[in-house]
Design a protein around this motif. Structure first.
Motif, mmCIF file in Angstrom:
data_model
loop_
_atom_site.group_PDB
_atom_site.id
_atom_site.type_symbol
_atom_site.label_atom_id
_atom_site.label_comp_id
_atom_site.label_asym_id
_atom_site.label_seq_id
_atom_site.Cartn_x
_atom_site.Cartn_y
_atom_site.Cartn_z
ATOM 1 N N ALA A 1 0.830 -1.208 0.000
ATOM 2 C CA ALA A 1 0.000 0.000 0.000
ATOM 3 C C ALA A 1 0.865 1.260 0.000
ATOM 4 O O ALA A 1 0.537 2.252 -0.653
ATOM 5 C CB ALA A 1 -0.936 -0.011 1.200
ATOM 6 N N THR A 2 1.987 1.211 0.704
ATOM 7 C CA THR A 2 2.896 2.360 0.734
ATOM 8 C C THR A 2 3.505 2.609 -0.644
ATOM 9 O O THR A 2 3.610 3.749 -1.101
ATOM 10 C CB THR A 2 4.000 2.134 1.772
ATOM 11 N N GLN A 3 3.928 1.523 -1.326
ATOM 12 C CA GLN A 3 4.463 1.656 -2.674
ATOM 13 C C GLN A 3 3.413 2.166 -3.644
ATOM 14 O O GLN A 3 3.709 3.000 -4.521
ATOM 15 C CB GLN A 3 5.019 0.309 -3.146
ATOM 16 N N ALA A 4 2.193 1.700 -3.504
ATOM 17 C CA ALA A 4 1.107 2.172 -4.380
ATOM 18 C C ALA A 4 0.843 3.660 -4.163
ATOM 19 O O ALA A 4 0.584 4.403 -5.117
ATOM 20 C CB ALA A 4 -0.153 1.366 -4.115
ATOM 21 N N LEU A 5 0.929 4.101 -2.911
ATOM 22 C CA LEU A 5 0.736 5.522 -2.631
ATOM 23 C C LEU A 5 1.860 6.352 -3.245
ATOM 24 O O LEU A 5 1.616 7.430 -3.804
ATOM 25 C CB LEU A 5 0.674 5.739 -1.117
ATOM 26 N N ALA A 6 3.104 5.853 -3.170
ATOM 27 C CA ALA A 6 4.227 6.577 -3.769
ATOM 28 C C ALA A 6 4.055 6.694 -5.283
ATOM 29 O O ALA A 6 4.320 7.751 -5.866
ATOM 30 C CB ALA A 6 5.535 5.872 -3.428
ATOM 31 N N ARG A 7 3.602 5.595 -5.924
ATOM 32 C CA ARG A 7 3.365 5.654 -7.377
ATOM 33 C C ARG A 7 2.262 6.642 -7.716
ATOM 34 O O ARG A 7 2.367 7.394 -8.694
ATOM 35 C CB ARG A 7 3.018 4.267 -7.911
ATOM 36 N N ALA A 8 1.224 6.662 -6.915
ATOM 37 C CA ALA A 8 0.113 7.586 -7.164
ATOM 38 C C ALA A 8 0.566 9.034 -7.030
ATOM 39 O O ALA A 8 0.145 9.908 -7.797
ATOM 40 C CB ALA A 8 -1.033 7.290 -6.211
ATOM 41 N N ARG A 9 1.424 9.288 -6.054
ATOM 42 C CA ARG A 9 1.944 10.647 -5.894
ATOM 43 C C ARG A 9 2.839 11.030 -7.081
ATOM 44 O O ARG A 9 2.801 12.174 -7.548
ATOM 45 C CB ARG A 9 2.721 10.749 -4.587
ATOM 46 N N ASP A 10 3.664 10.071 -7.536
ATOM 47 C CA ASP A 10 4.489 10.337 -8.707
ATOM 48 C C ASP A 10 3.629 10.622 -9.929
ATOM 49 O O ASP A 10 3.905 11.553 -10.701
ATOM 50 C CB ASP A 10 5.410 9.148 -8.991
ATOM 51 N N GLN A 11 2.586 9.813 -10.128
ATOM 52 C CA GLN A 11 1.691 10.019 -11.270
ATOM 53 C C GLN A 11 1.018 11.379 -11.191
ATOM 54 O O GLN A 11 0.812 12.037 -12.216
ATOM 55 C CB GLN A 11 0.659 8.901 -11.316
ATOM 56 N N MET A 12 0.703 11.805 -9.988
ATOM 57 C CA MET A 12 0.107 13.131 -9.825
ATOM 58 C C MET A 12 1.120 14.214 -10.181
ATOM 59 O O MET A 12 0.802 15.200 -10.840
ATOM 60 C CB MET A 12 -0.366 13.303 -8.379
ATOM 61 N N ALA A 13 2.374 13.996 -9.777
ATOM 62 C CA ALA A 13 3.424 14.964 -10.105
ATOM 63 C C ALA A 13 3.722 14.960 -11.604
ATOM 64 O O ALA A 13 4.079 15.998 -12.172
ATOM 65 C CB ALA A 13 4.687 14.660 -9.308
#
Length: 370
Positions: free
Chosen positions: A154-166
């Motif tokens: 879940a932590t890795q998925a959140l990091a990817r989501a933040r990157d995608q947002m950036a």
């Protein structure tokens, strides 16, 4: 009788003299006029030019790392940008929803991990007191390991989501100038599809595409003169810094980059220029002759040299360039020689000619030079 015999002898002698004179005249015909040119070094023959364009040392296509709809564009063609500046933005709504989902998933995984850790602490204490079975402890340990793995996912998925947002924001990697726009506002773009082209780097270059027969004539570090088409009076100097090892598939030219020694304030990216090279492949004197002077001795190019006594001699030469109506010779001739300029296929070695000045035929309008 004696007088008559003497008259006959005189007549025979006269006929013999006339016959001898006729024989000499037929053996020694008068030399024919032959147009010739004087061989002289041509300083301009060693220089050649190619069209070029002013460019930055580096050029980078800029693209989004993910697909989406281009919502905003903040810069345009010719704008100066800084490293880290936002150039364009994708519609962030789909990625905002994905980020919210990832945040909720990570929060739930964190809560589940906390519960699993507390349960493990209780079961471990009770196990030491002998209040629960060993199997129960092992089951709790397995649940804790699973909760930790789910939390990590879940932590890795959140990091990817933040990157995608950036990644919905396209930023400049370097200070530079926008030299091309490849996408418009409202356009759907794929990941990696160029949106802008950024030119950057210190100094300025001149880029030329050289044909195969010219690329071997230059070397890295070789000097060249630069003349701007827009500023005919401006003369600049540059040096070759990079020569492509392979031809461009589209132009079949070899991309060559020259670094300007001192860029002038008047220069702008994309300006066209004429690049003048000095041929270092064969540095000696060059001689420009009419194309009609060229003959061939077998497979070797040759010219007819007119001697001081008017006698023709064939001499092989080395041709370095063929023009529309001229040839450039680098070897086989010396200054001061006279060379037959026309009619090279109508003469032979040892023939005597009378040298006359060569006058090229003027082109008659509408006749294509005939």
């Amino acid at each position: 009788m004696l007088v008559r015999s003497s008259s006959r002898l005189t007549l025979v002698a006269a006929c013999a003299v006339l016959a001898a004179c006729g024989a000499r005249e037929s053996a020694d015909p008068l030399p024919l006029p032959a147009p010739t040119v004087l061989v002289q070094p041509d300083a301009q023959a060693v220089a050649w030019s190619a069209p070029g364009v002013i460019a930055a040392p580096e050029s980078t296509p800029l693209s989004f790392r993910q697909a989406g709809l281009v919502l905003l564009r903040h810069v345009g063609l010719g704008d100066v940008v800084r490293a880290g500046q936002v150039l364009a933005e994708l519609d962030p709504e789909p990625w905002r929803q994905n980020l919210a989902s990832a945040q909720a998933g990570q929060l739930a995984a964190r809560e589940a991990l906390d519960v699993a850790e507390r349960q493990w602490q209780r079961d471990r204490f009770q196990g030491r007191e002998g209040l629960i079975a060993q199997a129960q402890m092992e089951q709790t340990r397995g649940q804790l390991a699973q909760a930790r793995a789910q939390h990590e996912q879940a932590t890795q998925a959140l990091a990817r989501a933040r990157d995608q947002m950036a990644y919905t924001r396209l930023m400049a990697d370097h200070d530079g100038v926008i030299v091309a726009e490849q996408a418009a506002t409202g356009q759907n773009v794929a990941a990696g599809q160029p949106v802008y082209t950024l030119a950057w780097g210190d100094g300025l270059d001149v880029i030329v595409d050289l044909p195969a027969h010219r690329v071997t004539d230059i070397r890295p570090g070789q000097a060249a003169g630069i003349e701007l088409v827009a500023r005919p009076g401006l003369r600049l100097s540059a040096r070759v810094r990079e020569i492509a090892r392979a031809a461009d598939p589209a132009t079949l030219g070899f991309r060559t980059k020259l670094r300007l020694d001192e860029p002038a304030p008047a220069l702008r990216l994309g300006m066209t220029a004429t690049v003048r090279f000095q041929d270092v492949a064969a540095p000696g004197a060059r001689y420009v002759l009419p194309a009609t002077a060229l003959f061939h001795q077998g497979d070797q190019p040759a010219v007819w040299v007119v001697g001081a006594d008017g006698v023709l001699a064939l001499r092989t030469v080395e041709v370095t360039a063929y023009g529309a109506d001229t040839v450039t010779v680098s070897k086989g001739l010396e200054p001061g020689l006279r060379v037959l300029a026309q009619g090279v296929h109508t003469v032979s070695a040892g023939q005597r000619v009378e040298a006359v000045p060569y006058r090229p035929r003027a082109t008659v309008p509408g006749r294509g030079g005939q």
